[in-house]
Design a protein around this motif. Sequence first.
Motif, mmCIF file in Angstrom:
data_model
loop_
_atom_site.group_PDB
_atom_site.id
_atom_site.type_symbol
_atom_site.label_atom_id
_atom_site.label_comp_id
_atom_site.label_asym_id
_atom_site.label_seq_id
_atom_site.Cartn_x
_atom_site.Cartn_y
_atom_site.Cartn_z
ATOM 1 N N LEU A 69 0.853 -1.189 0.000
ATOM 2 C CA LEU A 69 0.000 0.000 0.000
ATOM 3 C C LEU A 69 0.887 1.236 0.000
ATOM 4 C CD1 LEU A 69 -2.480 -1.107 2.834
ATOM 5 C CD2 LEU A 69 -2.712 -1.507 0.370
ATOM 6 N N GLY A 70 0.478 2.282 -0.694
ATOM 7 C CA GLY A 70 1.312 3.479 -0.775
ATOM 8 C C GLY A 70 2.510 3.299 -1.690
ATOM 9 N N ALA A 71 2.472 2.269 -2.538
ATOM 10 C CA ALA A 71 3.594 1.989 -3.435
ATOM 11 C C ALA A 71 3.466 2.719 -4.771
ATOM 12 C CB ALA A 71 3.714 0.483 -3.671
ATOM 13 N N LEU A 72 2.352 3.422 -4.977
ATOM 14 C CA LEU A 72 2.143 4.248 -6.163
ATOM 15 C C LEU A 72 1.954 5.692 -5.706
ATOM 16 C CD1 LEU A 72 -0.468 1.991 -8.015
ATOM 17 C CD2 LEU A 72 2.021 1.962 -8.245
ATOM 18 N N GLY A 73 2.408 6.625 -6.521
ATOM 19 C CA GLY A 73 2.268 8.017 -6.109
ATOM 20 C C GLY A 73 2.843 8.966 -7.144
ATOM 21 N N SER A 74 3.275 10.133 -6.698
ATOM 22 C CA SER A 74 3.727 11.171 -7.614
ATOM 23 C C SER A 74 5.084 10.864 -8.241
ATOM 24 C CB SER A 74 3.790 12.519 -6.895
ATOM 25 O OG SER A 74 4.686 12.450 -5.788
ATOM 26 N N ARG A 75 5.911 10.055 -7.575
ATOM 27 C CA ARG A 75 7.218 9.688 -8.119
ATOM 28 C C ARG A 75 7.071 8.462 -9.012
ATOM 29 N NH1 ARG A 75 12.045 11.126 -5.531
ATOM 30 N NH2 ARG A 75 12.980 9.776 -7.099
ATOM 31 N N PHE A 76 7.018 8.684 -10.335
ATOM 32 C CA PHE A 76 6.815 7.581 -11.265
ATOM 33 C C PHE A 76 7.965 6.593 -11.219
ATOM 34 C CE2 PHE A 76 7.168 5.676 -15.536
ATOM 35 C CZ PHE A 76 5.950 5.005 -15.567
ATOM 36 N N ASP A 77 9.191 7.079 -10.984
ATOM 37 C CA ASP A 77 10.329 6.160 -10.919
ATOM 38 C C ASP A 77 10.154 5.165 -9.779
ATOM 39 O OD1 ASP A 77 10.578 8.267 -9.111
ATOM 40 O OD2 ASP A 77 12.753 8.469 -9.354
ATOM 41 N N HIS A 78 9.732 5.660 -8.619
ATOM 42 C CA HIS A 78 9.489 4.764 -7.487
ATOM 43 C C HIS A 78 8.308 3.837 -7.769
ATOM 44 C CE1 HIS A 78 12.216 6.082 -4.206
ATOM 45 N NE2 HIS A 78 12.269 7.192 -4.933
ATOM 46 N N SER A 79 7.244 4.370 -8.359
ATOM 47 C CA SER A 79 6.076 3.557 -8.662
ATOM 48 C C SER A 79 6.439 2.399 -9.588
ATOM 49 C CB SER A 79 4.974 4.408 -9.309
ATOM 50 O OG SER A 79 4.522 5.414 -8.435
#
Length: 219
Positions: A100-110
Motif C-alpha cells: 500500500l502506498g507503493a504508487l504516487g507522484s514519483r513515477f520512478d518509485h512507482s
Amino acid sequence: MSESIVIVTGGALGRWALAHIGPDDVLVGADRGALFLLRNGRRPELALGDFDSVTAEEKEDVRRGSAMFVDCDPVMKDWTDTEMAFNWALERKPRRIVMLGALGSRFDHSLANVHLLRKGLERGIECSIVDGCNEVRLIDREATIVRAGYTYVSLLPLTIDVTGITLTGFRYPLVDATLSIGQSLGISNELAGETGHIRIRDGLLLVIQSKDETPFDGS
C-alpha cells in the motif's frame, strides 16, 4: 506459508488503505508509511528506511511505536525503503504480500515497485500493489479475476512478448493472442460477469484492475 504481510510505504495514502489491512496481517512500515500506520492506530511489526520524509520528532514516534526499528543511511543504502521492506517480507516466506502506498507522484518509485512483483512471483508468493483505484498483479501462467468493485482489467506485458493469452469471461475475449511491449491492445477490458479467467503460455503479464475515482482523501 499462511502469513499475510502488508507493507505500507510512503507514496499516496489515505483512509482507503485501512480497508486492505486485516486483523491478523503482519504490518511493515517503510519510511513515512510507518508513521501512517501509527497515526491510524496500527503498530508496525517492523519500521525501516532512511526516514528522510518525516521530521525528527515523527521519527522518534515511529521508533517508540514499532516492534522493530531499522534506521538506514540514506546515502550508503543500495535499495529503496520499499525494496528493503519487500526483501524482509520475502524472507519470511508468507502466503501473500500486499503493498500500500507503493504508487504516487514519483513515477520512478512507482515503476520500481511494480517491478518488485517479479521477485515475489519467482518465490511463488502471491503479491499485489493496491491503491484507492487500482490493484496490480503479475502472472506467468493463469489467474482468476474477481470484479471486487473494479470497472476495468488491463493487461500489459512485462517481458518483450507474452504469448498464448486466452481470456474467458471478459467483454473482449482473446484466444491464443500475443501482447508485445508498446501495444495498448490489452487496456480497459471489462469482465462480462463477476469473474473471468486469464491463461498465458509464456512471458510475464501485468494484470491491473482499476476504476475511475478520486480516492485520495489526504488523511
